[in-house]
Design an enzyme around this catalytic site. Structure first.
Site, PDB file in Angstrom:
ATOM      1  N   HIS A 112      34.197  31.497  34.785  1.00 25.26           N
ATOM      2  CA  HIS A 112      34.883  30.661  35.782  1.00 25.26           C
ATOM      3  C   HIS A 112      36.391  30.753  35.584  1.00 25.26           C
ATOM      4  O   HIS A 112      37.031  29.858  35.040  1.00 25.26           O
ATOM      5  CB  HIS A 112      34.392  29.214  35.691  1.00 25.26           C
ATOM      6  CG  HIS A 112      32.987  29.038  36.165  1.00 25.26           C
ATOM      7  ND1 HIS A 112      31.914  28.905  35.291  1.00 25.26           N
ATOM      8  CD2 HIS A 112      32.467  29.004  37.414  1.00 25.26           C
ATOM      9  CE1 HIS A 112      30.800  28.782  36.003  1.00 25.26           C
ATOM     10  NE2 HIS A 112      31.094  28.843  37.284  1.00 25.26           N
ATOM     11  N   ASN A 113      36.945  31.855  36.058  1.00 25.10           N
ATOM     12  CA  ASN A 113      38.357  32.157  35.889  1.00 25.10           C
ATOM     13  C   ASN A 113      38.952  32.590  37.229  1.00 25.10           C
ATOM     14  O   ASN A 113      38.279  32.543  38.265  1.00 25.10           O
ATOM     15  CB  ASN A 113      38.531  33.250  34.828  1.00 25.10           C
ATOM     16  CG  ASN A 113      37.630  34.450  35.098  1.00 25.10           C
ATOM     17  OD1 ASN A 113      37.543  34.948  36.222  1.00 25.10           O
ATOM     18  ND2 ASN A 113      36.932  34.925  34.072  1.00 25.10           N
ATOM     19  N   PHE A 114      40.204  33.033  37.214  1.00 26.37           N
ATOM     20  CA  PHE A 114      40.857  33.384  38.475  1.00 26.37           C
ATOM     21  C   PHE A 114      40.213  34.603  39.131  1.00 26.37           C
ATOM     22  O   PHE A 114      40.182  34.715  40.357  1.00 26.37           O
ATOM     23  CB  PHE A 114      42.352  33.636  38.249  1.00 26.37           C
ATOM     24  CG  PHE A 114      43.079  34.002  39.522  1.00 26.37           C
ATOM     25  CD1 PHE A 114      43.227  33.088  40.559  1.00 26.37           C
ATOM     26  CD2 PHE A 114      43.593  35.285  39.693  1.00 26.37           C
ATOM     27  CE1 PHE A 114      43.877  33.431  41.736  1.00 26.37           C
ATOM     28  CE2 PHE A 114      44.254  35.633  40.867  1.00 26.37           C
ATOM     29  CZ  PHE A 114      44.402  34.703  41.887  1.00 26.37           C
ATOM     30  N   ARG A 115      39.682  35.521  38.347  1.00 22.12           N
ATOM     31  CA  ARG A 115      39.024  36.676  38.960  1.00 22.12           C
ATOM     32  C   ARG A 115      37.771  36.237  39.725  1.00 22.12           C
ATOM     33  O   ARG A 115      37.447  36.792  40.766  1.00 22.12           O
ATOM     34  CB  ARG A 115      38.685  37.743  37.910  1.00 22.12           C
ATOM     35  CG  ARG A 115      38.271  39.087  38.525  1.00 22.12           C
ATOM     36  CD  ARG A 115      38.121  40.156  37.470  1.00 22.12           C
ATOM     37  NE  ARG A 115      39.376  40.476  36.845  1.00 22.12           N
ATOM     38  CZ  ARG A 115      40.252  41.369  37.316  1.00 22.12           C
ATOM     39  NH1 ARG A 115      39.996  42.011  38.448  1.00 22.12           N
ATOM     40  NH2 ARG A 115      41.370  41.612  36.668  1.00 22.12           N
ATOM     41  N   ASP A 122      36.813  26.296  42.158  1.00 16.12           N
ATOM     42  CA  ASP A 122      36.551  26.091  40.721  1.00 16.12           C
ATOM     43  C   ASP A 122      37.829  25.803  39.946  1.00 16.12           C
ATOM     44  O   ASP A 122      37.909  26.076  38.740  1.00 16.12           O
ATOM     45  CB  ASP A 122      35.855  27.316  40.116  1.00 16.12           C
ATOM     46  CG  ASP A 122      34.335  27.239  40.212  1.00 16.12           C
ATOM     47  OD1 ASP A 122      33.806  26.117  40.245  1.00 16.12           O
ATOM     48  OD2 ASP A 122      33.683  28.303  40.270  1.00 16.12           O
ATOM     49  N   ALA A 180      17.169  35.996  32.990  1.00 20.52           N
ATOM     50  CA  ALA A 180      18.271  35.258  33.602  1.00 20.52           C
ATOM     51  C   ALA A 180      18.357  35.506  35.102  1.00 20.52           C
ATOM     52  O   ALA A 180      18.780  34.626  35.861  1.00 20.52           O
ATOM     53  CB  ALA A 180      19.598  35.648  32.941  1.00 20.52           C
TER      54      ALA A 180
END
Length: 421
Positions: free
Chosen positions: A163-166, A204, A363
């Site tokens: 959960h980052n800018f990318r 996010d 998963a």
């Protein structure tokens, strides 16, 4: 990234993606003109960018310095990384990126490779989306304010594995791709398209890397503040509008009060819809309307917009495997970080986040089969053009992981037989 022979994901392979943005040298180079073409006279200087970022970091806590209480969202330190509104009034003149036509066309594709672009290039591509859709003109956005807002948004995404800018850029680019693929400009008002894109950009903000279940079980300040109701999504909304409350970042400064209220309500509604706890509720509501969908019906349109942002938020498996699988590594690393911490704190651990139990197939297969494919299939009833481009890749991905699971099971049985003899 390869799984270990026992089917567990190698920590070493995941570690390569621990940073927010994968190292440029480790990524496949883009082909020819799919890269941004920069004017030589206007080439962005790394020194200037770093200076700007240093200045921003130095004042990152100004917004909260007058407050006496700091909230520790992660319950590990007296001051976490939440005081993150970065106030910057004088943004340097950013040289203008010149996008090739091939880059412009490529940006509209769901197969767009988000690993090929550096942070400043992603900012420029987001800026292009606002111009190309006509939102700068529609909302009369000051061009410098748009740059400031995008930079502030980038600074308020933490350096989480996933959960980052990318991830923000990935979701926003998919939204932009869907808008173009489904020709939404012909059926949805431009303001609503802007709400969709801006919600994707902000969805996010300041994510701490620990999900709602952790927030609630650990009784964090966020969970208490929002009464255990979508604490993260409410926080993302709050940070988004704290940023927009500052004149230097307010891209909606020139719209009417009524328009701003509509934008604000729309963004809150969409960002809150990304809470997976509401998945069945939102999907069933959309499916009940899909056979007689009416673009002029506000309830129908709201339902569609909620499905669109949900699809874009979890759309990684729509992309080719070489793009989507590194995202799975990043997601599993974030899951494992959380489950390790939950074990230390004596909190419940979800089986799908436990490094001792999770494999890549376990998963993904259920998630693809019961979440992604049904949701994208429902959307394809309204927009049949997404069937070959988005639904089929999801089916292919499910089959890929089913084969992987079968191979792992066969390998396990062979090893057991060999040990028995």
């Amino acid at each position: 990234m390869p799984a270990s022979r026992g089917g567990r994901v190698h920590e070493a392979s995941i570690h390569r993606h621990a940073s927010s943005f994968p190292p440029r040298s480790l990524l496949p180079r883009p082909r020819l003109t799919t890269r941004l073409t920069l004017s030589s006279a206007e080439s962005l200087r790394g020194v200037e960018v770093e200076k700007c970022r240093k200045e921003i970091r130095e004042i990152r806590d100004q917004f909260f310095e007058s407050q006496k209480k700091y909230f520790d969202y992660n319950r590990t330190s007296p001051i976490a990384d939440e005081a993150k509104l970065n106030l910057k009034r004088d943004v340097p003149n950013y040289p203008k990126y010149q996008l090739s036509q091939e880059t412009i066309d490529y940006l509209k594709q769901p197969t767009f490779n988000i690993w090929h672009w550096e942070p400043n290039e992603m900012l420029s591509l987001l800026e292009h989306m606002y111009y190309e859709l006509g939102l700068v003109q529609e909302w009369n956005i000051n061009p410098i304010t748009l740059k400031r807002w995008l930079l502030c948004v980038q600074e308020n995404y933490r350096n989480n594995p996933f959960h980052n800018f990318r991830h923000c850029f990935c979701v926003s680019q998919m939204m932009y791709g869907v808008i173009n693929l489904c020709k939404l400009t012909e059926s949805i008002p431009l303001c609503d398209l802007g709400i969709l894109l801006t919600s994707a950009v902000c969805h996010d903000l300041d994510h701490p890397g620990y999900n709602n279940a952790y927030q609630i079980n650990a009784r964090t300040e966020l969970a208490i503040r929002y009464n255990n109701i979508s604490p993260l999504e409410n926080h993302h909304c709050s940070v988004a509008f704290q940023i927009l409350s500052k004149p230097e970042f307010n891209i909606f400064a020139n719209v009417s009060n009524d328009t701003f209220k509509a934008i604000q309500n729309g963004m809150i509604q969409l960002i809150l819809a990304t809470d997976m706890a509401r998945h069945n509720e939102i999907l069933e509501a959309f499916k009940s309307r899909v056979d007689n969908f009416d673009f002029h019906n506000d309830e129908h349109l709201t339902s569609l917009k909620m499905i669109l942002i949900k699809c874009c938020d979890i759309s990684n498996e729509v992309r080719p495997m070489e793009i989507s699988e590194p995202w799975l590594d990043c997601l599993l690393e974030e899951y494992f970080n959380q489950s390790d911490r939950e074990k230390l704190e004596g909190l419940p651990v979800a089986p799908f986040m436990d490094r001792d139990k999770v494999t890549k197939p376990s998963a993904q297969i259920g998630f693809l089969k019961f979440v992604l494919i049904p949701m994208f299939s429902a959307l394809s009833k309204t927009f049949p053009q997404i069937e070959p481009i988005m639904v089929k890749p999801l089916i292919d991905a499910r089959e890929h992981y089913e084969r992987m699971q079968e191979d792992m099971e066969n390998g396990r049985k062979k090893a057991e037989n060999a040990a028995a003899t």
